[in-house]
Design a protein around this motif. Sequence first.
Motif, short mmCIF file in Angstrom:
data_model
loop_
_atom_site.label_atom_id
_atom_site.label_comp_id
_atom_site.label_asym_id
_atom_site.label_seq_id
_atom_site.Cartn_x
_atom_site.Cartn_y
_atom_site.Cartn_z
N THR A 132 -8.07 3.13 -6.35
CA THR A 132 -7.98 1.77 -6.89
C THR A 132 -8.27 1.86 -8.39
O THR A 132 -8.73 2.90 -8.89
CB THR A 132 -9.01 0.82 -6.24
N CYS A 150 0.17 7.74 -8.87
CA CYS A 150 -0.74 6.83 -8.18
C CYS A 150 -1.28 5.76 -9.12
O CYS A 150 -1.21 4.55 -8.84
CB CYS A 150 -1.92 7.58 -7.58
N LEU A 188 -0.74 1.63 -9.43
CA LEU A 188 -1.86 0.67 -9.39
C LEU A 188 -1.84 -0.24 -10.62
O LEU A 188 -2.11 -1.45 -10.51
CB LEU A 188 -3.19 1.42 -9.31
N HIS A 230 -13.14 7.91 -2.41
CA HIS A 230 -12.67 6.83 -3.30
C HIS A 230 -12.61 7.33 -4.73
O HIS A 230 -13.53 7.97 -5.22
CB HIS A 230 -13.60 5.61 -3.21
N HIS A 238 -1.17 -2.68 -4.51
CA HIS A 238 -2.48 -3.08 -4.02
C HIS A 238 -3.45 -1.90 -3.90
O HIS A 238 -4.61 -1.97 -4.34
CB HIS A 238 -2.32 -3.77 -2.65
N GLU A 239 -2.96 -0.80 -3.30
CA GLU A 239 -3.84 0.34 -3.01
C GLU A 239 -2.99 1.59 -2.82
O GLU A 239 -1.84 1.51 -2.39
CB GLU A 239 -4.62 0.03 -1.72
N THR A 263 0.86 -1.18 0.00
CA THR A 263 0.00 0.00 0.00
C THR A 263 0.89 1.23 0.00
O THR A 263 1.83 1.33 0.79
CB THR A 263 -0.93 0.03 1.23
N THR A 289 -8.83 7.04 -1.07
CA THR A 289 -8.29 5.75 -1.49
C THR A 289 -8.41 5.63 -3.01
O THR A 289 -9.48 5.93 -3.56
CB THR A 289 -9.06 4.58 -0.84
N ARG A 336 -3.24 5.54 -1.02
CA ARG A 336 -4.00 6.44 -0.15
C ARG A 336 -3.34 7.81 -0.13
O ARG A 336 -2.12 7.91 -0.10
CB ARG A 336 -4.07 5.88 1.28
N ASP A 359 -11.59 5.81 -8.63
CA ASP A 359 -11.12 4.75 -9.52
C ASP A 359 -10.88 5.37 -10.90
O ASP A 359 -11.02 6.58 -11.08
CB ASP A 359 -12.09 3.56 -9.56
#
Length: 257
Positions: free
Chosen positions: A256, A226, A230, A200, A235-236, A177, A254, A238, A202
């Motif tokens: 993703t 970022c 990914l 969040h 994994h992630e 992370t 977060t 923040r 995406d």
Amino acid sequence: MKLSIIKIGGNVIENKEELSKFLKAFSELEGLKILVHGGGKLATKLGTRLGIKSKLIDGRRITDEDSLGLITMVYAGLVNKNIVAELQSHNCNAIGLSGADGDTIQAHKRPVKDIDYGYAGDVDGVSTNTITKLLEAGLTPVFCAMTHDGKGQLLNTNADTIASELAIGMSGNYETTLYYCFERKGVLMNVNDDDSVVKHIDTTSYQTLLEQKIIADGMLPKMENCFHALQKNVHEVRIGDISMLDPKSTLFTTLTL
């Protein structure tokens, strides 16, 4: 096994009280961890006192020979060793590193296109075996924003990029992370409202935020790092302030895919 890689922003480094709070929170973070820092604002201040003028184009430092000497002193010396010493006071057994130490991060001098950035480095690779051995020995690596070209030349390298490349490299061995810790609580819908955190993001919502110009200017390179991370199996990611290191905290962004 989980690994946290945390990049600390310049405004936190500048504020002694905030830095102490961050280092305490970092030391209490469970599991394996790596810290990445820069120190550009401090280098600019010290440079002014020493008569070394900082050259910036669009917020990016031009690293000539004098500037390289200055940032080596500030990043790899003053800032890095103060952080390591304070982490030791919190029983976090830290070890200060540049990319040259243990050949951990290899880079090349940025080619000249429209602008000559001088001794600026773009990362080629990360020696995951060396870093894994340090982690397995119970050490917490603290990387400053410097790499090397394998031919004896140190290079000034963007700390966000170093954190991202470390996370990508280490994701082959760990569930990684990546944290970008700065003075804001996350990506904000309204820059004048610190609590308007987009919790969040995406790939789809990122495009919408770009079109709405909610993400713009200085946040763009960070977001690119970022999503690059990914896409390379991190994994992630923040983004937030010091409070996001608290396991109970929910007010941060977060990212993703």
